[in-house]
Design a protein around this motif. Structure first.
Motif, mmCIF file in Angstrom:
data_model
loop_
_atom_site.group_PDB
_atom_site.id
_atom_site.type_symbol
_atom_site.label_atom_id
_atom_site.label_comp_id
_atom_site.label_asym_id
_atom_site.label_seq_id
_atom_site.Cartn_x
_atom_site.Cartn_y
_atom_site.Cartn_z
ATOM 1 N N LEU A 6 2.415 5.655 11.591
ATOM 2 C CA LEU A 6 3.638 6.978 11.610
ATOM 3 C C LEU A 6 4.278 6.992 10.361
ATOM 4 O O LEU A 6 4.678 8.144 9.971
ATOM 5 C CB LEU A 6 4.356 6.793 12.582
ATOM 6 N N GLY A 7 4.097 5.842 9.476
ATOM 7 C CA GLY A 7 4.923 5.941 8.240
ATOM 8 C C GLY A 7 5.165 4.599 7.897
ATOM 9 O O GLY A 7 5.314 3.693 8.499
ATOM 10 N N SER A 8 5.099 4.356 6.436
ATOM 11 C CA SER A 8 5.331 2.898 6.031
ATOM 12 C C SER A 8 6.111 2.870 4.903
ATOM 13 O O SER A 8 5.597 3.418 3.720
ATOM 14 C CB SER A 8 3.742 2.246 5.729
ATOM 15 N N ASN A 13 9.166 2.542 9.336
ATOM 16 C CA ASN A 13 7.832 2.069 9.793
ATOM 17 C C ASN A 13 7.628 2.104 10.988
ATOM 18 O O ASN A 13 8.264 1.743 11.959
ATOM 19 C CB ASN A 13 7.635 0.564 9.352
ATOM 20 N N ALA A 14 6.222 2.346 11.410
ATOM 21 C CA ALA A 14 5.688 2.398 12.833
ATOM 22 C C ALA A 14 4.220 2.468 12.706
ATOM 23 O O ALA A 14 3.747 3.297 12.047
ATOM 24 C CB ALA A 14 6.368 3.471 13.789
ATOM 25 N N TRP A 239 -12.133 2.421 -2.003
ATOM 26 C CA TRP A 239 -12.333 1.889 -0.650
ATOM 27 C C TRP A 239 -11.009 1.398 0.134
ATOM 28 O O TRP A 239 -11.024 1.324 1.401
ATOM 29 C CB TRP A 239 -13.221 0.913 -0.689
ATOM 30 N N ILE A 240 -10.115 1.270 -0.494
ATOM 31 C CA ILE A 240 -8.665 0.468 -0.164
ATOM 32 C C ILE A 240 -8.161 1.741 0.418
ATOM 33 O O ILE A 240 -7.720 2.576 -0.390
ATOM 34 C CB ILE A 240 -7.994 -0.138 -1.044
ATOM 35 N N GLY A 241 -7.352 1.753 1.467
ATOM 36 C CA GLY A 241 -6.485 2.671 1.911
ATOM 37 C C GLY A 241 -5.082 2.130 1.776
ATOM 38 O O GLY A 241 -4.902 0.927 1.399
ATOM 39 N N VAL A 242 -4.308 3.309 1.593
ATOM 40 C CA VAL A 242 -3.002 3.105 1.051
ATOM 41 C C VAL A 242 -1.996 3.939 1.963
ATOM 42 O O VAL A 242 -2.104 5.121 2.079
ATOM 43 C CB VAL A 242 -2.760 3.435 -0.461
ATOM 44 N N ALA A 243 -1.057 3.319 2.891
ATOM 45 C CA ALA A 243 -0.307 4.011 3.469
ATOM 46 C C ALA A 243 0.932 4.416 2.873
ATOM 47 O O ALA A 243 1.520 3.816 1.786
ATOM 48 C CB ALA A 243 0.343 2.780 4.594
ATOM 49 N N GLY A 248 2.089 7.978 6.355
ATOM 50 C CA GLY A 248 1.709 6.756 6.926
ATOM 51 C C GLY A 248 0.022 6.499 6.758
ATOM 52 O O GLY A 248 -0.445 6.850 5.505
ATOM 53 N N PHE A 249 -1.065 6.620 7.635
ATOM 54 C CA PHE A 249 -2.405 6.811 7.456
ATOM 55 C C PHE A 249 -2.759 7.438 8.820
ATOM 56 O O PHE A 249 -2.263 7.002 10.002
ATOM 57 C CB PHE A 249 -2.939 5.744 6.690
#
Length: 255
Positions: A6-8, A13-14, A239-243, A248-249
């Motif tokens: 939900l957010g970072s 954060n969640a 390839w790396i995700g980033v929140a 968030g993501f």
């Protein structure tokens, strides 16, 4: 199993972990209204959740937990130390279930493995989740890597991994010296290089998703975090995700 954020970041954060019949939230640093809106953005609703799990008592993680859980009649799982600090001054607590930071437990279809981490909180933990087929490891808010952390995260299908700051950016930042020392200390937050070092100590053969999380707005950049993790894996940065803090993501599915 799938998971989403939900957010970072330092403002809240969640994380949502969904094992089909069982969906849980890890931390809630947002108001009930905001958390509900961000869940809706993911196509989810509070009444689908089975529980809220708490990592530690800092406001960006626990700030909205009790109100959200009370409003939606959800049990809250947390360590004794976290409960002792976070519950101070709270007039009406939801159903709080105390856990041992070394003892796995089940919530519906999910096996939850808490593990202690070195962070400047009373009794902080992070979590790994398994549904019988896949394993998700979540590691944020730790100042250093311990052998036990490596052991718990040794073979995961997905990792949400703290990349809080870049050493050079933190050193050059406008933060007071004491705050820099806290963030960079062994009970603070993981630096990009430390996160990459963890990846070099675990088995990444099964890894389907890797998401850098809890990035500092002032002391890190998404490209620096992605580059550090990609270098450890030998993969492309993309390839790396980033929140991030606002979005968030989105859902990441384990297959």
């Amino acid at each position: 199993m799938r998971f989403a954020s939900l957010g970072s970041g330092s403002q809240g954060n969640a994380l949502i972990v969904d094992a089909g019949e069982t969906k849980v939230m890890v931390d809630c640093g947002f108001s009930t209204r905001m958390a509900t809106a961000r869940l809706a953005r993911l196509g989810a609703a509070p009444d689908e959740l089975a529980a809220v799990l708490v990592t530690h008592e800092h406001g960006d993680h626990v700030g909205g937990v009790f109100a959200f859980a009370r409003r939606h009649r959800l049990p809250v799982y947390l360590t004794h130390g976290t409960h002792a600090v976070a519950s101070r001054g709270v007039a009406a607590l939801p159903d709080c279930r105390l856990i041992d930071g070394h003892t796995p437990f089940a919530i519906g279809k999910l096996e939850v493995t808490p593990f202690p981490v070195p962070h400047d909180a009373r009794e902080p933990v992070q979590y790994a989740f398994a549904d019988g087929q896949h394993r998700l490891g979540v590691l944020t808010d730790t100042g250093s890597i311990t052998p036990h952390i490596v052991d718990v995260l040794r073979a995961c299908d997905a990792l949400v991994l703290e990349c809080n700051h870049d050493h050079a950016l933190l050193a050059a930042s406008r933060y007071p010296a004491a705050l820099k020392q806290r963030i960079g200390g062994r009970f603070g937050h993981l630096e990009n290089g430390q996160a990459a070092m963890l990846l070099r100590q675990v088995d990444t053969a099964r890894l389907q998703h890797l998401v850098a999380a809890h990035l500092s707005h002032e002391n890190n950049r998404p490209d620096l975090a992605a580059r550090a993790l990609a270098s450890a894996l030998g993969c492309r940065d993309e390839w790396i995700g980033v929140a991030d803090q606002e979005g968030g993501f989105g859902w990441r599915q384990l297959r």
